[in-house]
Design an enzyme around this catalytic site. Structure first.
Site: not given
Ligand code: UDP
Length: 466
Positions: A19, A117
């Site tokens: 990520h 995120d």
């Protein structure tokens, strides 16, 4: 650049390599267009990032990671360091607690836009409170997000499992595990309340049909800005992505330089997959039987340099180690994939790895394990025809732990030979992979689709601010 016109952007990545790496590359993209960018993260992650980004271009703001508060060892600040389910749950709990210190910082110094995120769902409320636009990022391709949205909306019960209301007829060999589906769906739902979704892919690989499909079924806007790994141009830039390589890049390159074109297999299952010994043994046996040179990344053996001969023999056939390179720990993946000697990539289909291979024109042998990887496999193999499947059937909820099904050496060797032995099918797959590699590069060049999307997105945020 006119200071008044410059956007102030905060990036909040989730603390896992898969990520963090792409979102920080996206932050760099915005900074390269003259925007004022700050990445908010924890001290040890900032230390890693400092190696690969220049302070002059990107600012780092750190907040303490509450490891102790949730019962994790001090200093554990990335998912990559975890090897069991209980610690993963604690880790997520700690990431949720970051909303306190990050919230305080953002409230005291509000930006024009937050890019976060989707694993940090609390950012939605924070941005709403401050009336700031929020862009979401989940690290998936739009093809995969569309598959998940179609399944979420229609609750497909078909057997075999077919994705409902989808541009291609896709049947999966496994079903997503129930234990993670609800969690994932709640995150996707929250994501749809953002101003838009940033996608690390290029429009040509997802395809117009999926961009239209996503917008039609969700009413949400997606911005394709990738492949973001292509912003790294020099060998050093590429090698310093993510973590420090445990091998000397020069030595690796000189070994690769000594190998013929397309003769080496690269095998890596990302940053969080840990296979048990019996599966590793099957992989080693298959590669050995195929006779090809290899670079094999085995993070699961990290820290076990002291393993006894008896332990070693459980996963490593005698003499195998001398036939190629085994990397125990972090490999400079983008550098390896970019070498002409690498003829195929055995991958778990993590989206970053997948896209890095596409960007370098390397065909794939697909072996999905968990998360969204079974969808990615279908995009690579059936939809775009740039890889072959190894035949994995077990969709785990996490990347480590015991597994019920072992992929046999015969299946692995067969998939390897399909791509590496030449022949019409292999040639066509290789040709298509090269063509997508070319398109990926064009997408990020001036005037390319991703380059234009970034310009449009920056203009859009400026309009919102005004
Ligand atoms: N990676 C790397 N070296 C390694 C393992 C992983 O550079 O030894 C990088 C890889 O290039 C990719 C990321 O870590 O950018 C892994 O992300 P991906 O989405 O492929 O898989 P995940 O780790 O999230 O399962």
């Amino acid at each position: 650049m006119d200071e008044e016109n410059t956007l102030k952007l905060y990036f909040i990545p989730y603390l896992a390599a898969g990520h963090m790496i792409p979102l920080c590359d996206i932050a760099t993209l915005f900074a390269s267009r003259g925007q004022h960018v700050t990445i908010i993260t924890t001290p040890s992650n900032a230390q890693i990032l400092r190696k690969s980004i220049s302070d002059a271009v990107i600012h780092l703001h750190t907040v303490q990671f509450p490891s102790k508060q949730v019962g994790l060892p001090d200093g554990v600040e990335t998912m990559t360091a975890l090897t069991n389910l209980a610690d993963s749950a604690k880790f997520y709990q700690a990431a949720m607690l970051l909303q306190g210190p990050i919230g305080d910082f953002v409230e005291q110094n509000p930006p024009d836009c937050i890019v976060a995120d989707f694993m940090m769902p609390w950012v939605g409320d924070l941005a709403n409170r401050l009336r700031i636009p929020r862009l979401a990022f989940n690290g998936f391709s739009l093809f995969t997000v569309s598959a998940m949205e179609s399944i979420r909306k229609h609750r497909s019960q078909t057997d075999p499992f077919t994705i409902p209301d989808f541009p291609h007829h896709i049947t999966l060999r496994a079903r997503p595990p129930k234990s993670t589906t609800g969690f994932m769906e709640s995150l996707l739902e929250k994501e749809l309340t953002s101003h838009g979704l940033i996608v690390n892919n290029f429009a040509e690989l997802d395809g117009e049909e999926y961009i239209e499909h996503y917008e039609r079924i969700t009413g949400h806007k997606a911005w394709h800005l990738g492949p973001v790994s292509l912003i790294r141009r020099t060998e050093q830039d590429k090698a310093e992505r993510g973590q420090n390589s445990v091998v000397k890049v020069d030595e690796l390159l000189s070994w690769l330089n000594s190998k013929p074109l397309n003769s080496v297999l690269y095998i890596c299952f990302g940053s969080v997959c840990h296979f048990p010994d019996n599966q590793l043994y099957e992989i080693a046996s298959a590669i050995e039987a195929s006779g090809y040179g290899f670079i094999w990344v085995v993070p699961e053996k990290k820290g076990k340099e002291e393993e006894s001969e008896e332990e070693k023999r459980k996963w490593l056939p005698i003499g195998f180690e001398k036939k190629g390179i085994i990397i125990r720990g972090w490999a400079p993946q983008v550098v390896i994939l970019g070498h002409r000697a690498v003829g195929a990539f055995v991958t778990h289909c993590g989206w970053n790895s997948t896209l890095e291979a596409v960007s370098e024109g390397v065909p794939m042998i697909t072996w999905p394990v968990h998360s969204e990887q079974f969808y990615n496999e279908k995009l690579i193999t059936e939809v775009r025809g740039i890889g072959v499947e190894v035949g994995a059937e077990e969709w785990s909820s996490i990347g480590f732990g015991e597994r019920e099904k072992v992929v046999s050496r015969e299946s692995i060797e067969k998939a390897v030979r399909r791509l590496m032995d030449g022949g019409d099918e292999a040639e066509q797959i290789r040709r298509r992979a090269h063509e997508y590699g070319r398109k990926a590069r064009l997408a990020v060049e001036e005037g390319g689709s991703s380059h234009n999307n970034l310009t449009a997105l920056i203009d859009d945020i400026k309009r919102l601010r005004a």
